[in-house]
Scaffold this active site. Structure first.
Site, PDB file in Angstrom:
ATOM      1  CB  CYS A 199      -8.841  -4.710  -2.879  1.00 39.22           C
ATOM      2  SG  CYS A 199      -7.647  -3.433  -2.467  1.00 39.22           S
ATOM      3  CD  GLU A 224      -5.632  -6.220  -1.421  1.00 42.87           C
ATOM      4  OE1 GLU A 224      -5.114  -5.098  -1.241  1.00 42.87           O
ATOM      5  OE2 GLU A 224      -6.388  -6.753  -0.598  1.00 42.87           O
ATOM      6  CG  ASN A 248      -0.235  -0.170   2.544  1.00 40.97           C
ATOM      7  OD1 ASN A 248       0.680  -0.976   2.674  1.00 40.97           O
ATOM      8  ND2 ASN A 248      -0.644   0.579   3.543  1.00 40.97           N
ATOM      9  CG  MET A 249       2.524   3.028  -2.461  1.00 41.28           C
ATOM     10  SD  MET A 249       3.232   3.583  -4.058  1.00 41.28           S
ATOM     11  CE  MET A 249       4.367   4.871  -3.495  1.00 41.28           C
ATOM     12  CD  GLU A 250      -1.293   5.050   4.473  1.00 37.08           C
ATOM     13  OE1 GLU A 250      -0.567   5.770   5.217  1.00 37.08           O
ATOM     14  OE2 GLU A 250      -1.907   4.067   4.888  1.00 37.08           O
ATOM     15  CB  CYS A 254     -10.800  -3.193   1.665  1.00 27.36           C
ATOM     16  SG  CYS A 254     -10.204  -2.352   0.183  1.00 27.36           S
TER      17      CYS A 254
END
Ligand SMILES: [Zn+2]
Length: 297
Positions: free
Chosen positions: A132, A104, A89-91, A129
């Site tokens: 995804c 994903e 994941n990236m934020e 989630c």
């Protein structure tokens, strides 16, 4: 080897950690393993294919860029070629949460940009989630795609997303990972050319708003990303995020971007331009060119 990779190794069984060392010490390791490498890792670690994929999830999660949540999700997309693609994941601080990338999406985009034409399985360290599940439902393998989670038997995506809404409901007969070639004129500038080439392979069956991003890094390396649209619209993966995923999986941070090119087709009903410029600016990149193009076929 950087600190996050060493930490990930500490979470692996020691037989696997030893087998992984040559890969992680190599400059050419870009967060994926070929079919041959997967078999070699199984042999040297003594793990089955499923055990190996689950044991590699901490390595996948080590690529997370999560300054907001510090919640690290790792995923592996298993390509039909036999290659395994890691993702995380990236934020992005100071941008809307809609700019976030899920693990994903990262692994799937990694496989797609690398030329994979179908996936067999996703291995993930947390249950996917809803966003995804919908993103995966756009894949050309959605009906058969196996989802492998820790301590849970593998199930297909339709188990996790019953009564799904997908491309067929909108009259679209092809799907994400099917070949896309939108012919267009190329450019003499290599970075612009890379963006145009990526846009020609972008997936936008609902809006035809083909678009892509090419990033130049301070190492001189180029990475590209392309738009992946979704029948439910919101889970669409923007072209900048597609490029940022590749940048991260090649071991870089967004701060390494020195120049960016964004291209999109002229006259489309939607545009990625303002969101792309805003996020690039939030990441500290201000040398940005934007171009429109028309298809020549
Ligand atoms: Zn998700």
């Amino acid at each position: 080897m950087n600190e996050r990779l060493s930490q990930a190794l500490n979470e692996c069984p020691s037989s696997l950690a030893n087998a992984l060392l040559p890969y992680l010490n190599s400059d050419t390791f870009h967060a994926s393993f070929s079919a041959t490498e997967v078999i070699a890792l199984q042999q040297s670690s003594g793990l089955s294919s499923t055990e190996l994929a689950l044991a590699l999830l901490p390595l996948a999660a080590s690529y997370a860029f999560a300054p907001l949540s510090d919640f690290k999700v790792g995923a592996i997309a298993h390509g039909a070629s036999g290659r395994w693609y890691l993702g995380a994941n990236m934020e992005f601080i100071t941008t809307p949460l809609q700019q976030t990338v899920h693990a994903e999406q990262s692994a799937i985009n990694h496989a797609w940009i690398s030329g994979e034409t179908r996936l067999n399985q996703m291995t993930v360290n947390y249950t996917p989630c809803g966003h995804c599940r919908q993103f995966m439902n756009e894949l050309n393998c959605a009906e058969q795609l196996l989802i492998q989670l820790p301590d849970t038997p593998p199930r297909t995506l339709p188990f996790y997303l019953p009564h799904a809404f997908g491309p067929k409901d909108l009259g679209i007969t092809h799907a994400l990972f099917d070949p896309q070639i939108h012919a267009m004129t190329m450019h003499h500038d290599p970075l612009i050319n890379a963006a145009l080439s990526a846009a020609s392979q972008s997936y936008a069956p609902y809006t035809h708003a083909y678009s892509a991003v090419a990033l130049l890094l301070d190492t001189g390396q180029r990475v590209t990303g392309r738009y992946a649209e979704n029948a439910a619209f919101n889970p669409s993966l923007p072209p900048l995020q597609s490029a940022l995923i590749i940048l991260r999986l090649q071991g870089y941070d967004p701060s390494s971007i020195t120049r960016a090119v964004f291209v999109e087709i002229a006259g489309a009903a939607i545009s990625q331009k303002s969101a792309t410029l805003a996020t690039l600016s939030a990441l500290g990149c201000h040398d940005i060119e934007t171009l429109t193009f028309t298809t020549n076929g």
